[in-house]
Design a protein around this motif. Structure first.
Motif, PDB file in Angstrom:
ATOM      1  N   ASP A  43      44.421  36.598  34.440  1.00 16.06           N
ATOM      2  CA  ASP A  43      44.181  37.751  33.291  1.00 16.06           C
ATOM      3  C   ASP A  43      42.826  38.442  33.264  1.00 16.06           C
ATOM      4  N   SER A  44      42.060  37.711  33.600  1.00 15.29           N
ATOM      5  CA  SER A  44      40.612  38.262  33.670  1.00 15.29           C
ATOM      6  C   SER A  44      40.400  39.484  34.446  1.00 15.29           C
ATOM      7  N   ALA A  45      40.047  40.573  33.619  1.00 12.79           N
ATOM      8  CA  ALA A  45      40.093  42.006  34.083  1.00 12.79           C
ATOM      9  C   ALA A  45      39.377  42.970  33.369  1.00 12.79           C
ATOM     10  N   ILE A  46      39.165  44.209  33.573  1.00 12.98           N
ATOM     11  CA  ILE A  46      38.987  45.231  32.797  1.00 12.98           C
ATOM     12  C   ILE A  46      40.183  46.082  32.168  1.00 12.98           C
ATOM     13  N   TYR A  47      40.494  46.090  30.835  1.00 16.79           N
ATOM     14  CA  TYR A  47      41.700  46.382  30.302  1.00 16.79           C
ATOM     15  C   TYR A  47      41.235  47.968  29.910  1.00 16.79           C
TER      16      TYR A  47
END
Length: 387
Positions: free
Chosen positions: A105-109
């Motif tokens: 889930d590590s990401a840019i939202y």
């Protein structure tokens, strides 16, 4: 931002506000632009937005990926199915909640909205960078005079208090992630973050045995999939010969579930054969309710971990009526589901309520029927009840 896990609540307020200015009155303001959260926990990403007075926002969503048609709402992304919820308030505030965080889930939202014509679309940049980390114990120093570090791949956002365990017993709580002590090779050590004790690290030791579960018990929905996770240690001079899960003994040893009739194609071992052990059971049945244990067989000995209790429930609507009125209270389920789901209530086949509580009250008519489901598992809804 708030981080939560089952049975615990940890709330952190971040007042540093990052403003992303838009043109002609369009803008998105994120509460914070960077969050580091624990694997397995719950995180909330918040923002507010503005639009010109002559526009009305009709569509709002968060995304990380694009397809041929454009940004993909997380609620439509199969990797997030059943784990994301949106909440919009009356002042143009919007919150994304992601449960059971995974390292993937590590990401840019980013937040995106559309006006009533469907022509004006706006995405808030730069978004919120979410980093998800597990806990690992790193050992430095020589002989018994060593320093342990409760290590993460990013700096946890909420400046937590670290908890240290020796042989499963708490020995220290401190805001420092370091722990120095005289260490015995026969002792095991692990760490956790206060408020998230169920998400502790794998244990480390040199000449010890241990099996540590992420949870001690789970209540799961019939027909769904459950992962029972644990970590293990064993003496460094031993070699692993076999690892497996079992529920009962057969003959002189435990019976490997993968060889038990009825479990074929129904279970999967996901552990990495080094320290992690996960049992996945798919298409859960009521008969899967049992106590499960993980077992190690090495070149020198055998060891079984503590009991892991699994309760499988179907959804049943229980009705409590009032003696003096037609007002009724309905309850969905027979045990408290571990993943804190959102319950959906139906009256005469039409959705009437979504809530994190399993209770629903209404004025009851003889012509009405009710059923319930869990968000993300709408195909597993309860039988209909009526008076």
């Amino acid at each position: 931002m708030a981080l939560r896990t089952a049975g615990s609540l940890l709330v952190v307020f971040l007042w540093s506000v990052a403003v992303v200015l838009g043109q002609y009155g369009w803008s998105v303001t994120y509460t914070t632009q960077s969050i580091c959260a624990l694997k397995g926990s719950t995180v909330e990403l918040s923002c507010s937005y503005t639009v010109p007075s002559d526009y009305t926002v009709t569509t709002t969503f968060w995304f990380t990926e694009y397809d041929a048609a454009g940004p993909v709402s997380l609620s439509d992304d199969p990797d997030y199915k059943g784990r994301v919820t949106y909440h919009r308030d009356k002042k143009n505030g919007h919150t994304l909640t992601i449960t059971d965080l995974r390292e993937s889930d590590s990401a840019i939202y980013k937040f995106r909205f559309t006006d009533q014509t469907g022509k004006w679309r706006y995405t808030g940049n730069p978004g919120v960078t979410l980093s998800v980390t597990g806990l690992q114990v790193k050992v430095t120093g020589r002989y018994q005079d060593k320093t342990l570090t409760c290590s993460t791949t990013c700096t946890l956002t909420d400046n937590p208090t670290y908890i240290w365990y020796k042989n499963g017993t708490i020995v220290k709580e401190d805001t420092s992630s370091l722990y120095s002590h005289y260490f015995s090779d026969a002792d095991s050590y692990s760490c956790a973050v206060k408020g998230h004790e169920d998400l502790h690290s794998p244990a480390v030791c040199k000449n010890c045995w241990s099996v540590t579960h992420t949870h001690q018990s789970i209540c799961a929905l019939k027909g769904s999939t459950v992962d029972m996770s644990c970590s293990y240690t064993y003496p460094s001079n031993h070699q692993i010969k076999k690892t497996f899960w079992f529920t009962k003994w057969s003959g002189i040893d435990a019976e490997d579930l993968s060889s038990v009739p009825g479990y074929e194609g129904h279970i999967e071992y996901l552990g990495d054969k080094k320290s992690d052990c996960t049992l996945r059971i798919t298409d859960l049945r009521l008969s899967d309710s049992a106590g499960y244990r993980f077992r190690l067989i090495t070149s020198g000995d055998k060891f079984s971990g503590p009991l892991f209790s699994l309760t499988v429930t179907d959804l049943q609507v229980k009705m409590t009526t009032s003696m003096f009125s037609r007002w009724v209270t309905l309850n969905c389920g027979t045990c408290t589901l571990t993943d804190n789901p959102t319950y959906i209530w139906y009256r005469n086949g039409h959705k009437v309520k979504e809530d994190t509580t399993s209770l629903y009250s209404d004025y009851f008519s003889d012509a009405d029927s009710y059923s319930c489901a869990v968000k993300g598992h709408e195909d597993l809804h309860s039988p209909v009840v009526c008076e």
